[in-house]
Design a protein around this motif. Sequence first.
Motif, PDB file in Angstrom:
ATOM      1  N   CYS A   1      11.287  81.611 -40.221  1.00 52.74           N
ATOM      2  CA  CYS A   1      10.042  80.845 -40.051  1.00 52.74           C
ATOM      3  C   CYS A   1      10.098  79.987 -38.790  1.00 52.74           C
ATOM      4  N   LEU A   2      11.282  79.875 -38.166  1.00 55.71           N
ATOM      5  CA  LEU A   2      11.401  79.053 -36.956  1.00 55.71           C
ATOM      6  C   LEU A   2      11.596  79.918 -35.713  1.00 55.71           C
ATOM      7  N   MET A   3      11.257  81.206 -35.835  1.00 57.08           N
ATOM      8  CA  MET A   3      11.247  82.080 -34.669  1.00 57.08           C
ATOM      9  C   MET A   3       9.893  82.745 -34.665  1.00 57.08           C
ATOM     10  N   PHE A   4       9.339  82.924 -33.488  1.00 58.49           N
ATOM     11  CA  PHE A   4       8.121  83.715 -33.421  1.00 58.49           C
ATOM     12  C   PHE A   4       8.526  85.186 -33.338  1.00 58.49           C
ATOM     13  N   ALA A   5       7.675  86.059 -33.922  1.00 54.74           N
ATOM     14  CA  ALA A   5       8.039  87.479 -33.979  1.00 54.74           C
ATOM     15  C   ALA A   5       8.280  88.035 -32.574  1.00 54.74           C
ATOM     16  N   VAL A   6       7.463  87.631 -31.591  1.00 53.36           N
ATOM     17  CA  VAL A   6       7.645  88.158 -30.218  1.00 53.36           C
ATOM     18  C   VAL A   6       9.034  87.855 -29.680  1.00 53.36           C
ATOM     19  N   GLN A   7       9.639  86.784 -30.174  1.00 54.47           N
ATOM     20  CA  GLN A   7      10.969  86.429 -29.671  1.00 54.47           C
ATOM     21  C   GLN A   7      12.041  87.408 -30.142  1.00 54.47           C
TER      22      GLN A   7
ATOM     23  N   ASP B   1       9.466  80.538 -22.938  1.00 54.10           N
ATOM     24  CA  ASP B   1      10.642  80.807 -23.768  1.00 54.10           C
ATOM     25  C   ASP B   1      11.860  81.095 -22.890  1.00 54.10           C
ATOM     26  N   LEU B   2      12.856  80.218 -22.978  1.00 48.77           N
ATOM     27  CA  LEU B   2      14.055  80.383 -22.138  1.00 48.77           C
ATOM     28  C   LEU B   2      15.005  81.456 -22.662  1.00 48.77           C
ATOM     29  N   ASN B   3      14.759  81.959 -23.893  1.00 45.42           N
ATOM     30  CA  ASN B   3      15.782  82.747 -24.572  1.00 45.42           C
ATOM     31  C   ASN B   3      16.125  84.089 -23.942  1.00 45.42           C
ATOM     32  N   ALA B   4      15.290  84.595 -23.020  1.00 42.84           N
ATOM     33  CA  ALA B   4      15.621  85.885 -22.402  1.00 42.84           C
ATOM     34  C   ALA B   4      16.378  85.707 -21.086  1.00 42.84           C
ATOM     35  N   ILE B   5      16.595  84.468 -20.678  1.00 42.74           N
ATOM     36  CA  ILE B   5      17.279  84.227 -19.401  1.00 42.74           C
ATOM     37  C   ILE B   5      18.777  84.487 -19.554  1.00 42.74           C
TER      38      ILE B   5
ATOM     39  N   PHE C   1      -1.251  79.807 -29.079  1.00 41.04           N
ATOM     40  CA  PHE C   1      -0.709  79.451 -27.758  1.00 41.04           C
ATOM     41  C   PHE C   1      -0.427  80.737 -26.997  1.00 41.04           C
ATOM     42  N   ASP C   2      -0.280  80.625 -25.690  1.00 41.94           N
ATOM     43  CA  ASP C   2       0.154  81.757 -24.873  1.00 41.94           C
ATOM     44  C   ASP C   2       1.671  81.784 -24.830  1.00 41.94           C
ATOM     45  N   TYR C   3       2.206  82.961 -24.527  1.00 41.47           N
ATOM     46  CA  TYR C   3       3.654  83.123 -24.556  1.00 41.47           C
ATOM     47  C   TYR C   3       4.127  83.691 -23.232  1.00 41.47           C
ATOM     48  N   PHE C   4       5.115  83.041 -22.635  1.00 44.16           N
ATOM     49  CA  PHE C   4       5.646  83.504 -21.353  1.00 44.16           C
ATOM     50  C   PHE C   4       7.166  83.532 -21.431  1.00 44.16           C
ATOM     51  N   ARG C   5       7.718  84.646 -20.942  1.00 45.19           N
ATOM     52  CA  ARG C   5       9.159  84.854 -21.074  1.00 45.19           C
ATOM     53  C   ARG C   5       9.776  85.042 -19.695  1.00 45.19           C
ATOM     54  N   PRO C   6      10.162  83.949 -19.020  1.00 44.09           N
ATOM     55  CA  PRO C   6      10.710  84.067 -17.667  1.00 44.09           C
ATOM     56  C   PRO C   6      12.102  84.699 -17.672  1.00 44.09           C
TER      57      PRO C   6
END
Lengths: 295, 168
Positions: free
Chosen positions: B63-69, A54-58, A6-11
Amino acid sequence: MKAAPFDYFRPASLQEAAERLSVNSDDGAMILAGGQSLVPMMALRVAYASELIDLNAIKGIDTVSRSERGIAIPPLVRHADFHSSDVAPGPLGHVLATVSRHIAHYPIRQRGTFCGSLAHADPSSEWCLIAAALDAEIELLSVSGRRRIKAKDWWAGVMETVREPEEIIVAVHLPLLPDDIQWGFYEFNRRAGDFALGMAFCCYRLTEGLITKPHVALGGIEEYPRRIPEAEAVLEGATPSAEVFGEAARTASKAVNPLEDPATPAAYRRDLSATVVRRALTSATQTKSSPALSA
Amino acid sequence: MSEKIEFSLKVNGTDFSIACPPRKTLADALREDCRLTGTHVGCEHGVCGACTVVVDGRAVRACLMFAVQAQGSEVRTVEGLAQNDVLSPLQQAFIDNHALQCGFCTPGFLMLINGAFERDPDICEDELTELLSSNLCRCTGYRNIARAVLQVADKLKARSELAVGKPS
Ligand SMILES: Cc1cc2nc3c(=O)[nH]c(=O)nc-3n(C[C@H](O)[C@H](O)[C@H](O)COP(=O)(O)OP(=O)(O)OC[C@H]3O[C@@H](n4cnc5c(N)ncnc54)[C@H](O)[C@@H]3O)c2cc1C
Ligand code: FES
Ligand code: FES
């Protein structure tokens, strides 16, 4: 057991996330919040996303805010943030702290989010039960604007809601509970930490010894959690007693349309719905008076 | 779609440059890209806990996090516990209490316990039982793991282990 590509986008903002979702949701882009449901489903190849937003950086969406009437829970508030009852004032904080400890296990709760649970809409989600029981409102954002949905109108089936694919849950709103509320929660599962086979949340107030404004809600029994008006009608105006609670419990179990799975026949869940309602109501009589606790 | 993304991962205070597709989990990146194979992988869907690591002070399933995160985060793994070949008090307590047999689950339990004590130092004994039920152990029956934790609980509360695992 690895997710498909998948593609990954971090808004950097919810607005940016909504813009991206409006462009890509038709192709299968999805929101990634705590990842505690979506990532295992992608690993098991029962869910596929063309892109994860990915919402985690907001920044600024990880703390519960309070108003006179209630609290608002934005998208990055994790289950574990409710471990402390200080997160919400008065009895609501105690309700959320108690219920949070029934969700999965400690490390899952460190990442899983309240809003994500409402979006995922598992019939056995504890937060979905609380949203139904307390008449929550779900606030959605898309490029076309914002709208609010009442909990009773939120679900459309098992893991289905009225949310459009391009909409983001930006807050779940819960009302504060009065200091004299009597409340009880009871969940049954075969092993601690598993999804509930059945659970109930009940609350009411006493006016001159009589039950007023009772709420009786069931989760894990039907396609989605909901309040059971027939059981509430039995309680309204009654004096709390084992007989009245028993009758409310039997009435609830007759009113439901239980789910069935290979390990759990519908009749079992029907039976269980009476048990969990009765136990939740019984535990409501033991509510410690809360004013001193409200910080 | 599966194009590699380049980023850096901070693990036990050391920066690793990573180039991997977004779908690679943090657990796999730790093992394959950082060559830190102490983090184990069992079920790959959040149930067994073998992959538990500490990310920004929270014990989570790798295992429930992607490395980029995890870019921009502080990741801590079992390799960060011992200092100069001296085991941490919790590691030593595991040995002294026979809290491991095959050892497959051990790194996950060590990081689960360290993360939980760092975040919730006032964790009580009931909560500890609930905490230990987060991860699966097929050998010990959990009793000896609980004994090991109780033996060093005071030290863990003082956060000594994580303080040493942190970059200075
Ligand atoms: C081993 C294990 C046991 C579990 N046990 C339980 C349990 O007992 N009870 C329970 O309730 N849950 C349980 N869960 C699930 C967990 O609570 C999840 O955290 C929760 O269901 C989803 O929240 P999330 O933030 O992790 O969402 P994600 O996994 O990130 O997303 C789930 C879905 O919701 C969508 N979504 C997420 N956030 C938003 C948003 N803000 N707006 C729009 N869409 C959004 C995603 O696109 C995806 O479709 C368990 C999980 C595991 C791995
Ligand atoms: S491998 Fe991550 S929980 Fe099992
Ligand atoms: S020591 Fe073997 S699985 Fe725990």
